[in-house]
Write an enzyme that holds these catalytic residues in place. Sequence first.
Site, PDB file in Angstrom:
ATOM      1  N   GLU A 107       0.142   8.638  -5.751  1.00 25.81           N
ATOM      2  CA  GLU A 107      -0.135   7.288  -5.260  1.00 25.81           C
ATOM      3  C   GLU A 107      -0.085   7.218  -3.736  1.00 25.81           C
ATOM      4  O   GLU A 107      -0.816   6.452  -3.137  1.00 25.81           O
ATOM      5  CB  GLU A 107       0.858   6.275  -5.843  1.00 25.81           C
ATOM      6  N   ASP A 131      -6.983  -1.491  -2.676  1.00 27.93           N
ATOM      7  CA  ASP A 131      -7.226  -0.183  -3.298  1.00 27.93           C
ATOM      8  C   ASP A 131      -8.738   0.026  -3.481  1.00 27.93           C
ATOM      9  O   ASP A 131      -9.526  -0.855  -3.103  1.00 27.93           O
ATOM     10  CB  ASP A 131      -6.423  -0.051  -4.599  1.00 27.93           C
TER      11      ASP A 131
END
Length: 152
Positions: free
Chosen positions: A23, A32
Amino acid sequence: MDLKTKVGAGVLAAAVSLVAAWEGRSLVAYADPVGIPTICEGYTHGVRLGDVATSAQCDVLTEQEVRKALAVVDGSTPGQLPDGMRVALASFVYNVGPGAYGGSTLLRRLRAGELKAACNELLRWVYAGGKKLRGLEWRRQAERQICLSSLR
C-alpha cells in the site's frame, strides 16, 4: 502468552507488513488510482482530500483494518486455513474489501476445499476502475506466492 496467541500475533504482524509493503504510506490524503480519497496505508473510510495523519495514527488504523480483514477471512470458511494463506488473503481483503471477497470465485473455491485453486484466483484481481494496474499484478503475484507456500 500461549502458543495460539503467539501464532495469531505472528499472522497479524505478517499481514500488517504485507499490506504496508504494497500500500505504501501517505500522511496526507490523496486520490487513489480510481479517485477515492486515501490516507496512510490505503485507508479510505471517511477520508477527505487534504486530511493529514501522523505515523502513529496510521499504525493504529492499519492494524485495526488488517484485524478486520483477517476476521473476514477467518469467518468465511468452516475450518482454519494455513497461516500463509490467512496472511495473503487478509492482504487481499484489505485491498478489495469484504464485499468483493464475499462474492468471489476465490471464496467459493476456498469453501469447496480447493485451496490451490483459490490461491490461483488472486491473479484475476488486477483491475481497478476497469484498468489493469501493474502494481496490482505484482501485489497479486506476491499474495499468490505466500498463499501457495503454506500448502506445500
